[in-house]
Design an enzyme around this catalytic site. Sequence first.
Site, PDB file in Angstrom:
ATOM      1  N   TYR A  59       0.707  -1.198   0.043  1.00  0.00           N
ATOM      2  CA  TYR A  59      -0.148   0.084  -0.038  1.00  0.00           C
ATOM      3  C   TYR A  59       1.022   1.285  -0.087  1.00  0.00           C
ATOM      4  O   TYR A  59       1.399   1.743   1.114  1.00  0.00           O
ATOM      5  CB  TYR A  59      -0.693  -0.032   1.156  1.00  0.00           C
ATOM      6  N   HIS A 144       0.151 -12.380   1.477  1.00  0.00           N
ATOM      7  CA  HIS A 144      -0.610 -11.292   0.509  1.00  0.00           C
ATOM      8  C   HIS A 144      -0.532 -11.739  -1.043  1.00  0.00           C
ATOM      9  O   HIS A 144       0.277 -11.701  -1.643  1.00  0.00           O
ATOM     10  CB  HIS A 144      -0.088 -10.026   0.494  1.00  0.00           C
TER      11      HIS A 144
END
Length: 338
Positions: A59, A144
Amino acid sequence: MSGIARRTLGPGGVEVTDLSFGAAGLGNLYSPITDEEAAEAIDTAWDAGIRYFDTAPHYGIGLSERRVGEALRARPRETYTLSTKAGRLLEAVDRPDGDDLAHGFAVPATHRRVWDFSADGIRRSLEASLTRLGLDRVDIMYLHDPDDHAEQAFREGYPALERLRSEGVIGAIGAGMNQTAMLTRFVRDTDVDAVLCAGRYTLLDQSALAELLPAAEKHGTAVVIGGVFNSGLLADPRPGATYDYTTAPRSLLDRACHLKAMAERHGTTLRAAALAFPLAHPAVATVLVGARSPYEVRDAAEQFTATVAADFWTEARAEGLLPAHVPVPAPVPGKDPA
């Protein structure tokens, strides 16, 4: 704010609030925000009673982690739960050029992402995350998006997480993805504490109900549900709204508009219904909502704690907008008819 409760995620006793904060937006998702705005968003979440915060190196190539750590660092560490993720190592580039908008983040392209689900990569990722966060531990770590790296994720990445958990470095472990098939495999074939499933258990998509949620319930694995608005359509259904990060097809837009009108007839909002829906399933531990501003946080908390009339769920089933077998929230004593 009343109405936000705590649940235990996994046998390690890691606590999460049933409404949680997703910090992708704090990495300048699509457009920039300031450090002050990011801090105010987390402060607002804290004031609302939210105590579970989720971030990731991906992010904003580390920006979200830095901002989350800065906002939480002064608070007693035992008072909140923090998760991050592994699978993309960040490597500095010699000559930064341009931005990271190709990956969705309005930040300078100072680093490149390198996929790595090896045991060494997992430990390096954790160490780098702790440095960016400025904290001595995280409570939950997810693999992830291992979609295209299944072999390495199961053979090396998962055992590395398991070792970190057994060493007491991490309280709980899991995987986070936008699909259900591989998450179901994690639930059935490993000893993960939780899986983070984005966009696959919503008012418009209940595909997680086919295998993932029953498997999680059977194995005692907690499910974190993200993407309850399907990237925007269920937050504000209108022409041009996005569904799973692309323009919503007309059929889904019509369905979302129908649900919105139905919600309003029953004295509530589509956002409130979308937030309430996942927690009706016993395997779901928390609803993870992405937010980037105090307004978005306040709205999410207010909608989450609002009552959705039982008649809304009855009508949604009767009109075929929700399958008859899908669990829906139970009536609230004193507010809904029996």
